[in-house]
Design a protein around this motif. Structure first.
Motif, PDB file in Angstrom:
ATOM      1  N   PRO A  29       0.804  -1.228   0.000  1.00  0.00           N
ATOM      2  CA  PRO A  29       0.000   0.000   0.000  1.00  0.00           C
ATOM      3  C   PRO A  29       0.835   1.276   0.000  1.00  0.00           C
ATOM      4  O   PRO A  29       0.496   2.250  -0.685  1.00  0.00           O
ATOM      5  N   GLU A  30       1.952   1.277   0.720  1.00  0.00           N
ATOM      6  CA  GLU A  30       2.795   2.474   0.776  1.00  0.00           C
ATOM      7  C   GLU A  30       3.357   2.785  -0.608  1.00  0.00           C
ATOM      8  O   GLU A  30       3.349   3.937  -1.047  1.00  0.00           O
ATOM      9  N   THR A  31       3.823   1.766  -1.310  1.00  0.00           N
ATOM     10  CA  THR A  31       4.348   1.959  -2.663  1.00  0.00           C
ATOM     11  C   THR A  31       3.243   2.412  -3.614  1.00  0.00           C
ATOM     12  O   THR A  31       3.451   3.303  -4.441  1.00  0.00           O
ATOM     13  N   CYS A  32       2.072   1.832  -3.487  1.00  0.00           N
ATOM     14  CA  CYS A  32       0.933   2.243  -4.315  1.00  0.00           C
ATOM     15  C   CYS A  32       0.640   3.726  -4.132  1.00  0.00           C
ATOM     16  O   CYS A  32       0.478   4.471  -5.113  1.00  0.00           O
ATOM     17  N   ALA A  33       0.554   4.160  -2.896  1.00  0.00           N
ATOM     18  CA  ALA A  33       0.244   5.561  -2.608  1.00  0.00           C
ATOM     19  C   ALA A  33       1.363   6.479  -3.089  1.00  0.00           C
ATOM     20  O   ALA A  33       1.102   7.547  -3.651  1.00  0.00           O
ATOM     21  N   ARG A  34       2.598   6.065  -2.896  1.00  0.00           N
ATOM     22  CA  ARG A  34       3.738   6.880  -3.328  1.00  0.00           C
ATOM     23  C   ARG A  34       3.747   7.030  -4.850  1.00  0.00           C
ATOM     24  O   ARG A  34       3.934   8.146  -5.366  1.00  0.00           O
ATOM     25  N   LEU A  35       3.527   5.937  -5.575  1.00  0.00           N
ATOM     26  CA  LEU A  35       3.496   6.005  -7.037  1.00  0.00           C
ATOM     27  C   LEU A  35       2.315   6.831  -7.538  1.00  0.00           C
ATOM     28  O   LEU A  35       2.445   7.577  -8.519  1.00  0.00           O
ATOM     29  N   ALA A  36       1.178   6.730  -6.874  1.00  0.00           N
ATOM     30  CA  ALA A  36       0.016   7.545  -7.245  1.00  0.00           C
ATOM     31  C   ALA A  36       0.328   9.022  -7.043  1.00  0.00           C
ATOM     32  O   ALA A  36      -0.009   9.859  -7.896  1.00  0.00           O
ATOM     33  N   ARG A  37       0.982   9.353  -5.951  1.00  0.00           N
ATOM     34  CA  ARG A  37       1.339  10.752  -5.684  1.00  0.00           C
ATOM     35  C   ARG A  37       2.326  11.268  -6.720  1.00  0.00           C
ATOM     36  O   ARG A  37       2.193  12.393  -7.220  1.00  0.00           O
ATOM     37  N   LEU A  38       3.320  10.439  -7.076  1.00  0.00           N
ATOM     38  CA  LEU A  38       4.293  10.856  -8.084  1.00  0.00           C
ATOM     39  C   LEU A  38       3.609  11.144  -9.418  1.00  0.00           C
ATOM     40  O   LEU A  38       3.881  12.168 -10.053  1.00  0.00           O
ATOM     41  N   LYS A  39       2.715  10.256  -9.835  1.00  0.00           N
ATOM     42  CA  LYS A  39       2.019  10.481 -11.104  1.00  0.00           C
ATOM     43  C   LYS A  39       1.138  11.722 -11.017  1.00  0.00           C
ATOM     44  O   LYS A  39       1.082  12.513 -11.960  1.00  0.00           O
ATOM     45  N   HIS A  40       0.460  11.897  -9.890  1.00  0.00           N
ATOM     46  CA  HIS A  40      -0.394  13.082  -9.738  1.00  0.00           C
ATOM     47  C   HIS A  40       0.436  14.358  -9.789  1.00  0.00           C
ATOM     48  O   HIS A  40       0.049  15.331 -10.426  1.00  0.00           O
ATOM     49  N   ASP A  41       1.596  14.350  -9.128  1.00  0.00           N
ATOM     50  CA  ASP A  41       2.460  15.533  -9.128  1.00  0.00           C
ATOM     51  C   ASP A  41       3.021  15.821 -10.518  1.00  0.00           C
ATOM     52  O   ASP A  41       3.192  16.984 -10.890  1.00  0.00           O
ATOM     53  N   GLU A  42       3.300  14.766 -11.297  1.00  0.00           N
ATOM     54  CA  GLU A  42       3.884  14.940 -12.628  1.00  0.00           C
ATOM     55  C   GLU A  42       2.849  15.348 -13.668  1.00  0.00           C
ATOM     56  O   GLU A  42       3.104  16.226 -14.487  1.00  0.00           O
ATOM     57  N   ALA A  43       1.712  14.676 -13.686  1.00  0.00           N
ATOM     58  CA  ALA A  43       0.778  14.877 -14.786  1.00  0.00           C
ATOM     59  C   ALA A  43      -0.672  15.054 -14.364  1.00  0.00           C
ATOM     60  O   ALA A  43      -1.528  15.290 -15.209  1.00  0.00           O
ATOM     61  N   GLY A  44      -0.949  14.893 -13.083  1.00  0.00           N
ATOM     62  CA  GLY A  44      -2.333  14.933 -12.635  1.00  0.00           C
ATOM     63  C   GLY A  44      -3.007  13.592 -12.882  1.00  0.00           C
ATOM     64  O   GLY A  44      -2.674  12.895 -13.833  1.00  0.00           O
ATOM     65  N   VAL A  45      -3.899  13.232 -12.005  1.00  0.00           N
ATOM     66  CA  VAL A  45      -4.644  11.977 -12.140  1.00  0.00           C
ATOM     67  C   VAL A  45      -6.116  12.295 -11.896  1.00  0.00           C
ATOM     68  O   VAL A  45      -6.540  12.440 -10.753  1.00  0.00           O
ATOM     69  N   PRO A  46      -6.883  12.440 -12.976  1.00  0.00           N
ATOM     70  CA  PRO A  46      -8.308  12.694 -12.795  1.00  0.00           C
ATOM     71  C   PRO A  46      -8.955  11.589 -11.957  1.00  0.00           C
ATOM     72  O   PRO A  46      -8.734  10.407 -12.193  1.00  0.00           O
ATOM     73  N   GLY A  47      -9.700  12.005 -10.977  1.00  0.00           N
ATOM     74  CA  GLY A  47     -10.404  11.056 -10.127  1.00  0.00           C
ATOM     75  C   GLY A  47      -9.666  10.644  -8.868  1.00  0.00           C
ATOM     76  O   GLY A  47     -10.251  10.022  -7.985  1.00  0.00           O
TER      77      GLY A  47
END
Length: 85
Positions: A29-47
């Protein structure tokens, strides 16, 4: 007897993958959240913000590792409007 579906690491990962975030199958879960944050910070993640809000409304059926990962990495997401959070 009532059976409750718990939000575990696999469910958390599946929900993030559904938002088009690439996460290795065996990620914790920690890696999942970290990768989601990285993608959101780089390009945004709708939803992603809506997903985080929805999950945090269900902490009573969420495993502690998932809750902690969300709290550590995803609670204060930038809004995506160009302004810092």
């Amino acid at each position: 007897m009532m059976i409750v579906d718990l939000i575990d690491g696999d469910d958390f990962r599946d929900r993030l993958v559904a938002l088009d975030i690439h996460i290795p199958r065996d990620a914790c879960p920690e890696t999942c959240a970290r990768l989601a944050r990285l993608k959101h910070d780089e390009a945004g993640v709708p939803g992603l913000e809506a997903l985080v809000r929805g999950l945090m409304a269900q902490t009573d059926v969420m495993l502690p590792a998932v809750r902690e990962a969300i709290e550590q990495h995803l609670m204060e997401l930038p809004s995506g409007d160009g302004e810092p959070a």
